[in-house]
Design a protein around this motif. Sequence first.
Motif, PDB file in Angstrom:
ATOM      1  N   GLU A 180       0.833  -1.208   0.000  1.00  0.00           N
ATOM      2  CA  GLU A 180       0.000   0.000   0.000  1.00  0.00           C
ATOM      3  C   GLU A 180       0.869   1.261   0.000  1.00  0.00           C
ATOM      4  O   GLU A 180       0.553   2.240  -0.676  1.00  0.00           O
ATOM      5  CB  GLU A 180      -0.958   0.028   1.198  1.00  0.00           C
ATOM      6  N   GLU A 219      -3.143  -5.938  -5.505  1.00  0.00           N
ATOM      7  CA  GLU A 219      -4.488  -5.856  -4.912  1.00  0.00           C
ATOM      8  C   GLU A 219      -5.171  -7.222  -4.960  1.00  0.00           C
ATOM      9  O   GLU A 219      -5.931  -7.583  -4.061  1.00  0.00           O
ATOM     10  CB  GLU A 219      -5.348  -4.796  -5.603  1.00  0.00           C
ATOM     11  N   HIS A 222      -4.112  -9.009  -1.991  1.00  0.00           N
ATOM     12  CA  HIS A 222      -4.744  -8.521  -0.755  1.00  0.00           C
ATOM     13  C   HIS A 222      -6.151  -9.094  -0.594  1.00  0.00           C
ATOM     14  O   HIS A 222      -6.538  -9.527   0.476  1.00  0.00           O
ATOM     15  CB  HIS A 222      -4.841  -6.987  -0.746  1.00  0.00           C
ATOM     16  N   ASP A 274     -10.302  -3.746  -0.148  1.00  0.00           N
ATOM     17  CA  ASP A 274      -9.330  -3.978  -1.228  1.00  0.00           C
ATOM     18  C   ASP A 274     -10.041  -4.370  -2.520  1.00  0.00           C
ATOM     19  O   ASP A 274      -9.573  -4.076  -3.615  1.00  0.00           O
ATOM     20  CB  ASP A 274      -8.282  -5.025  -0.846  1.00  0.00           C
TER      21      ASP A 274
END
Length: 319
Positions: free
Chosen positions: A81, A165, A168, A135
Amino acid sequence: MATDVEELAPLTEEQVRERLRAGKLVEGLEHMSPKYLEGMRRILTVSADTELVSAPAYLRAAQHAPALNNFGSAMSIIQDELAHAHIGYRLLGDLGVDMDWLIYERPASQFKYPYAFDVPLNSWVELVCANALYDQAGFVLLSDVHKVGTFGPWKRALAKVDKEETFHLRHGRTWLRKLVKEPDGKAEVQRAVDWMFILTLEWFGLPDSQKKHSEQLEYGFKGQSNDELRQTWMAAVVPFMEELEIEVPAHFEAEHDRYEIDCPFPARFDEEKREWLLDEGPIGWDEVLTRWRARGPMNRDYVRTLQRGYQTTSLRRAA
Ligand SMILES: [Fe+2]
Ligand SMILES: [Fe+2]
């Protein structure tokens, strides 16, 4: 502070449109009009701020990791991030914005990330729910920019961001599948989803009928409208929640070929209790905008965490 857009962006609106019609990307200030520059700064700031603030938000919850290796996974998400935020701010630097001010000197109240991140994540369960819901929202928004975006440097950088992403949200989903197998775990996931699901619905912003900033679609900053993005997010999240037997206030309506929201929306939110006051019925978006502008409980705390190092050491750029 930002340098004047009129000075920096030499093209007229028509010249930018012509370039885009010819299928060419915008590569820098020399290809921008003032309006394009202003809109690109706005959308990049929202994106970079969202990435940046997710770091302290996830860090707070990561401290409840059940084991050291789980803490390690959370740390690697947080590092991603920060790198995503860096991409956005670095591009804003190229677009004439003072990066030090933007990241380290800007008052907390002027950050532009979604209100959802102002509500604290207090446990490991809430962290993995955020991975599965927040996310996923980030992924929906950024894949759209990656696909149709017209600003070349950002579009290319998003190839890497998109893959991270995906990691995540897979982290979130894998954990949720495991947690719901135990009755206590399932109840805890349900409690978290109860407040987080509606906050993520809000994330996509005003409905199309009330939306400002039309240049976002016109200039190809985005391909899908707010309502379409909200649909894309529900299409990913609602069937997954059904698979987990976690209840969410939305369902697919075959007749209209779209997801319908089953609770008053938008609604009033008690940010201290982290509860939706659904019995009070739907409210107007003006009230939601007032809540967003006031920012939520963690705003100052998170921004202070992010700015502390800069303010207490001598890393400032020489003038
Ligand atoms: Fe990210
Ligand atoms: Fe992420």
